[in-house]
Design a protein around this motif. Structure first.
Motif, short mmCIF file in Angstrom:
data_model
loop_
_atom_site.label_atom_id
_atom_site.label_comp_id
_atom_site.label_asym_id
_atom_site.label_seq_id
_atom_site.Cartn_x
_atom_site.Cartn_y
_atom_site.Cartn_z
N ILE A 35 65.25 -49.80 91.91
CA ILE A 35 64.50 -48.54 91.50
C ILE A 35 63.09 -48.56 90.42
N TYR A 36 61.95 -49.32 90.78
CA TYR A 36 60.96 -49.99 89.70
C TYR A 36 60.47 -48.48 88.34
N ASP A 37 60.67 -48.90 87.30
CA ASP A 37 59.88 -47.98 86.56
C ASP A 37 58.63 -47.59 86.86
N ALA A 38 57.29 -49.36 86.71
CA ALA A 38 56.78 -49.30 87.42
C ALA A 38 56.29 -50.53 88.24
N PHE A 57 49.08 -48.16 101.31
CA PHE A 57 50.19 -47.31 101.94
C PHE A 57 51.21 -47.34 101.03
N ALA A 58 51.36 -48.72 100.29
CA ALA A 58 53.06 -48.69 99.44
C ALA A 58 52.28 -47.83 97.89
N ARG A 59 51.35 -47.02 97.80
CA ARG A 59 50.65 -46.10 96.74
C ARG A 59 51.48 -45.30 97.54
N HIS A 68 56.61 -45.07 89.21
CA HIS A 68 54.94 -44.97 88.93
C HIS A 68 54.61 -45.51 89.59
N PHE A 69 53.30 -45.84 89.86
CA PHE A 69 52.15 -46.81 90.65
C PHE A 69 50.90 -46.71 89.75
N TYR A 70 50.49 -48.29 89.39
CA TYR A 70 49.34 -48.06 88.75
C TYR A 70 48.18 -48.90 89.36
N VAL A 71 47.01 -48.48 89.13
CA VAL A 71 46.00 -49.38 89.60
C VAL A 71 45.44 -49.75 88.52
N LEU A 72 44.95 -50.57 88.15
CA LEU A 72 44.29 -51.43 86.95
C LEU A 72 43.16 -52.31 87.58
#
Length: 278
Positions: A35-38, A57-59, A68-72
């Protein structure tokens, strides 16, 4: 921390969605996927239209699962368009052709500069809260996992991480998952058809891809053609004695013939030929 370097292609999308399932089911159906932290995605500025669909979709799935999902913002397209021919730019693996007929290819540094280093810096500064120039804490040395969506066919790309923070992990390789397995999993469990992710102006694409883009998304094709025009009209800094091309045929995109574009790449899934998106 367990980090997923998310490219929004079918393999990293499979890992993100498997992690979502693990977050809400007991026992976890995919024990080799944490289970990812990010989950971290780098927006390079110009990618095929299906990439945003897969990203969104994934976000959405990660947000529902509490991941937690981040877009840079890593604007490779904008930077290259603005700087090529004016100052040194990142090395993209353009196809080269000299007047004497010698053919070669430029080194590939774009992934390192606009993805790998950016993700590493984000984790260090924003998630682990290091200050600029702060020395690495002993407890963080090789203590964090960087997961990547390489499938079995790409196992030759599995290498150690040079960053002292991270140890690389390749769950799909351990699971013996192929590209077709990832495609099938996402389609059957989540109802989403997926394709590969990359910059639209990446020279790793087949000519078929550029024809597909021209026919289905002419606005984006014109943006790719603007890069092709830059390569034609300007010499990089420092100057080179070779012409640079996006197309592996070493032709301008406007000059590609129907015969040039018969190079689509497919994989077999349940007896059907699926275009991989390149």
């Amino acid at each position: 921390m367990k980090i997923l370097s998310f490219g929004a292609g079918m393999q990293s999308t499979a890992l993100a969605l498997m992690s979502c399932e693990n977050a809400v089911q007991t026992p976890a159906p995919f024990p080799l996927v944490p289970i990812y932290d990010a989950v971290i995605y780098c927006d390079l500025g110009l990618e095929p239209p299906w990439v945003k669909t897969q990203l969104d979709f994934a976000r959405g799935a990660c947000e529902k699962a509490g991941i937690h999902f981040y877009v840079l913002d890593t604007p490779l397209y904008r930077d290259f368009l603005r700087n090529f021919g004016e100052r040194r730019t990142v090395s993209i693996p353009w196809w080269t052709l000299r007047e004497d007929g010698h053919r070669s290819r430029m080194p590939r540094n774009c992934t390192i500069d606009y993805k790998v280093e950016v993700v590493s810096k984000f984790v260090r500064r924003e998630l682990l809260e290091y200050k600029k120039f702060q020395r690495l804490r002993p407890q963080d040395r090789k203590a964090h996992e960087m997961h990547m969506g390489f499938s079995v066919e790409e196992s030759r790309r599995c290498r150690e991480n040079k960053n002292p923070l991270f140890v690389n992990h390749f769950p799909l390789v351990k699971m013996n998952f192929t590209r077709a397995d990832s495609y099938k999993y996402i389609l059957e469990r989540w109802g989403l058809k997926t394709r590969a992710s990359s910059c639209s102006f990446c020279p790793c694409h087949t000519n078929f891809f550029f024809r597909y883009l021209k026919e289905h998304d002419p606005e984006q094709f014109s943006q790719v053609a603007s890069i092709d025009a830059l390569l034609r009209d300007k010499n990089p800094k420092p100057p080179m004695d070779s012409d640079l091309y996006i197309s592996r045929s070493r032709k301008r995109l406007a000059d590609l013939s129907p015969e040039d574009c018969q190079d689509a790449e497919y994989f077999d899934c349940c007896g059907r030929q699926i275009w991989n998106g390149f």
